[in-house]
Design a protein around this motif. Structure first.
Motif, PDB file in Angstrom:
ATOM      1  N   ALA A  36       0.881  -1.179   0.000  1.00 14.63           N
ATOM      2  CA  ALA A  36       0.000   0.000   0.000  1.00 14.63           C
ATOM      3  C   ALA A  36       0.903   1.209   0.000  1.00 14.63           C
ATOM      4  N   LEU A  37       0.460   2.298  -0.650  1.00 13.61           N
ATOM      5  CA  LEU A  37       1.323   3.469  -0.781  1.00 13.61           C
ATOM      6  C   LEU A  37       0.479   4.734  -0.901  1.00 13.61           C
ATOM      7  N   ASP A  38       0.925   5.780  -0.209  1.00 11.36           N
ATOM      8  CA  ASP A  38       0.145   7.009  -0.152  1.00 11.36           C
ATOM      9  C   ASP A  38       1.089   8.209  -0.080  1.00 11.36           C
ATOM     10  N   PHE A  39       0.722   9.299  -0.730  1.00 13.26           N
ATOM     11  CA  PHE A  39       1.542  10.520  -0.731  1.00 13.26           C
ATOM     12  C   PHE A  39       0.670  11.682  -0.285  1.00 13.26           C
ATOM     13  N   ARG A  40       0.978  12.262   0.876  1.00 11.47           N
ATOM     14  CA  ARG A  40       0.151  13.374   1.366  1.00 11.47           C
ATOM     15  C   ARG A  40       0.856  14.114   2.499  1.00 11.47           C
ATOM     16  N   ALA A  41       0.404  15.336   2.745  1.00 17.25           N
ATOM     17  CA  ALA A  41       0.814  16.066   3.942  1.00 17.25           C
ATOM     18  C   ALA A  41       0.050  15.469   5.111  1.00 17.25           C
ATOM     19  N   LEU A  42       0.734  15.212   6.224  1.00 18.17           N
ATOM     20  CA  LEU A  42       0.087  14.558   7.367  1.00 18.17           C
ATOM     21  C   LEU A  42      -0.510  15.603   8.306  1.00 18.17           C
ATOM     22  N   PRO A  43      -1.759  15.376   8.760  1.00 14.71           N
ATOM     23  CA  PRO A  43      -2.324  16.258   9.775  1.00 14.71           C
ATOM     24  C   PRO A  43      -1.506  16.167  11.069  1.00 14.71           C
ATOM     25  N   ARG A  44      -1.347  17.298  11.736  1.00 15.41           N
ATOM     26  CA  ARG A  44      -0.593  17.372  12.980  1.00 15.41           C
ATOM     27  C   ARG A  44      -1.038  16.304  14.005  1.00 15.41           C
ATOM     28  N   GLU A  45      -2.364  16.103  14.117  1.00 10.72           N
ATOM     29  CA  GLU A  45      -2.895  15.154  15.115  1.00 10.72           C
ATOM     30  C   GLU A  45      -2.417  13.732  14.817  1.00 10.72           C
ATOM     31  N   LEU A  46      -2.321  13.391  13.531  1.00 13.41           N
ATOM     32  CA  LEU A  46      -1.847  12.051  13.158  1.00 13.41           C
ATOM     33  C   LEU A  46      -0.382  11.870  13.568  1.00 13.41           C
ATOM     34  N   VAL A  47       0.431  12.887  13.331  1.00 13.95           N
ATOM     35  CA  VAL A  47       1.850  12.814  13.695  1.00 13.95           C
ATOM     36  C   VAL A  47       2.003  12.710  15.216  1.00 13.95           C
ATOM     37  N   GLU A  48       1.224  13.493  15.952  1.00 12.15           N
ATOM     38  CA  GLU A  48       1.304  13.450  17.423  1.00 12.15           C
ATOM     39  C   GLU A  48       0.920  12.072  17.956  1.00 12.15           C
ATOM     40  N   GLU A  49      -0.096  11.480  17.356  1.00 21.95           N
ATOM     41  CA  GLU A  49      -0.536  10.136  17.752  1.00 21.95           C
ATOM     42  C   GLU A  49       0.534   9.095  17.378  1.00 21.95           C
ATOM     43  N   HIS A  50       1.065   9.218  16.168  1.00 17.54           N
ATOM     44  CA  HIS A  50       2.089   8.279  15.694  1.00 17.54           C
ATOM     45  C   HIS A  50       3.300   8.277  16.631  1.00 17.54           C
ATOM     46  N   TYR A  51       3.723   9.473  17.072  1.00 16.80           N
ATOM     47  CA  TYR A  51       4.907   9.600  17.916  1.00 16.80           C
ATOM     48  C   TYR A  51       4.553   9.806  19.395  1.00 16.80           C
ATOM     49  N   ALA A  52       3.387   9.320  19.825  1.00 19.62           N
ATOM     50  CA  ALA A  52       2.922   9.533  21.209  1.00 19.62           C
ATOM     51  C   ALA A  52       3.954   9.087  22.251  1.00 19.62           C
ATOM     52  N   GLU A  53       4.720   8.034  21.953  1.00 22.53           N
ATOM     53  CA  GLU A  53       5.724   7.540  22.913  1.00 22.53           C
ATOM     54  C   GLU A  53       6.810   8.590  23.212  1.00 22.53           C
ATOM     55  N   HIS A  54       6.953   9.583  22.344  1.00 25.79           N
ATOM     56  CA  HIS A  54       7.995  10.599  22.549  1.00 25.79           C
ATOM     57  C   HIS A  54       7.462  11.902  23.129  1.00 25.79           C
ATOM     58  N   ALA A 129       3.736  -1.963  14.646  1.00 28.01           N
ATOM     59  CA  ALA A 129       3.331  -2.034  13.233  1.00 28.01           C
ATOM     60  C   ALA A 129       1.814  -2.067  13.122  1.00 28.01           C
ATOM     61  N   GLU A 130       1.173  -2.876  13.953  1.00 27.34           N
ATOM     62  CA  GLU A 130      -0.285  -2.972  13.882  1.00 27.34           C
ATOM     63  C   GLU A 130      -0.925  -1.632  14.230  1.00 27.34           C
ATOM     64  N   ARG A 131      -0.427  -0.996  15.283  1.00 31.65           N
ATOM     65  CA  ARG A 131      -0.963   0.301  15.711  1.00 31.65           C
ATOM     66  C   ARG A 131      -0.768   1.359  14.619  1.00 31.65           C
ATOM     67  N   GLU A 132       0.412   1.403  14.044  1.00 32.49           N
ATOM     68  CA  GLU A 132       0.741   2.441  13.058  1.00 32.49           C
ATOM     69  C   GLU A 132       0.004   2.214  11.736  1.00 32.49           C
ATOM     70  N   ILE A 133      -0.135   0.958  11.321  1.00 33.36           N
ATOM     71  CA  ILE A 133      -0.874   0.672  10.079  1.00 33.36           C
ATOM     72  C   ILE A 133      -2.329   1.111  10.230  1.00 33.36           C
ATOM     73  N   LYS A 134      -2.915   0.870  11.400  1.00 30.45           N
ATOM     74  CA  LYS A 134      -4.299   1.318  11.664  1.00 30.45           C
ATOM     75  C   LYS A 134      -4.424   2.824  11.559  1.00 30.45           C
ATOM     76  N   LEU A 135      -3.391   3.540  12.075  1.00 28.77           N
ATOM     77  CA  LEU A 135      -3.420   5.002  12.050  1.00 28.77           C
ATOM     78  C   LEU A 135      -3.325   5.550  10.626  1.00 28.77           C
ATOM     79  N   PHE A 136      -2.410   5.005   9.849  1.00 25.92           N
ATOM     80  CA  PHE A 136      -2.129   5.565   8.519  1.00 25.92           C
ATOM     81  C   PHE A 136      -3.022   4.988   7.429  1.00 25.92           C
ATOM     82  N   PHE A 137      -3.444   3.746   7.600  1.00 26.05           N
ATOM     83  CA  PHE A 137      -4.268   3.084   6.585  1.00 26.05           C
ATOM     84  C   PHE A 137      -5.465   2.416   7.260  1.00 26.05           C
ATOM     85  N   PRO A 138      -6.399   3.220   7.800  1.00 26.46           N
ATOM     86  CA  PRO A 138      -7.532   2.636   8.531  1.00 26.46           C
ATOM     87  C   PRO A 138      -8.319   1.634   7.684  1.00 26.46           C
ATOM     88  N   GLN A 139      -8.315   1.836   6.373  1.00 25.15           N
ATOM     89  CA  GLN A 139      -9.083   0.940   5.487  1.00 25.15           C
ATOM     90  C   GLN A 139      -8.407  -0.407   5.306  1.00 25.15           C
TER      91      GLN A 139
END
Ligand code: DAT
Ligand code: MG
Length: 141
Positions: A36-54, A129-139
């Motif tokens: 799967a492949l996607d090209f887009r500007a990421l919403p701030r909330e998605l980035v914050e969620e993706h890097y929540a551990e930091h 991986a499972e958490r991040e795939i759900k975030l970026f590719f919910p479908q």
């Protein structure tokens, strides 16, 4: 050995430096598939969620602004042990310490910013991986 999926990002520095093709080439040359492949500007909330551990670390805000500074390529990759395989292809987080032969070791360097601009992200475990795939590719999940 298990077929795994991992989330890989070509970060805004990789897009700006026109390294999308080179990075995908290295993944495919290794025998890992892009599914799967996607090209887009990421919403701030998605980035914050993706890097929540930091969250709370000194580089968190610079990291979020860097990751929202331009478009990103998001991919799901698939293959036997591809989580570990991609982390090894990417090299160490600090591009100065990343070994030659790796994406970061060959193509990235310390440019003196407060956040490490190291071209790529790859999930660090099956749980991530499972958490991040759900975030970026919910479908896809
Ligand atoms: P990785 O991307 O290798 O999984 P990480 O999850 O520890 O590394 O950190 C996420 C990103 O945050 C990393 O790619 C670059 C940035 N970063 C990490 N540690 C940093 C530090 N000590 N100083 C500046 N940026 C850092
Ligand atoms: Mg990480």
């Amino acid at each position: 050995t298990p077929v795994e999926r991992s989330l890989v990002l070509v970060k805004p520095d990789g897009v700006r430096r026109a390294l999308i093709g080179e990075i995908i080439r290295r993944i495919e040359a290794k025998g890992i598939r892009v599914v799967a492949l996607d090209f887009r500007a990421l919403p701030r909330e998605l980035v914050e969620e993706h890097y929540a551990e930091h969250e709370g670390k000194p580089f968190f805000e610079p990291l979020v602004s860097f990751m929202t500074s331009g478009p990103v390529v998001s991919m799901i990759i698939e293959g036997h042990r591809c989580i570990e395989a991609f982390r090894l292809l990417a090299g160490a987080t600090d591009p100065v310490k990343a070994a030659p032969g790796t994406i970061r070791g060959d193509l990235a360097t310390d440019i003196g910013t407060t956040v490490v601009q190291n071209l790529v992200h790859g999930s660090d475990s099956p749980v991530s991986a499972e958490r991040e795939i759900k975030l970026f590719f919910p479908q896809e999940s």
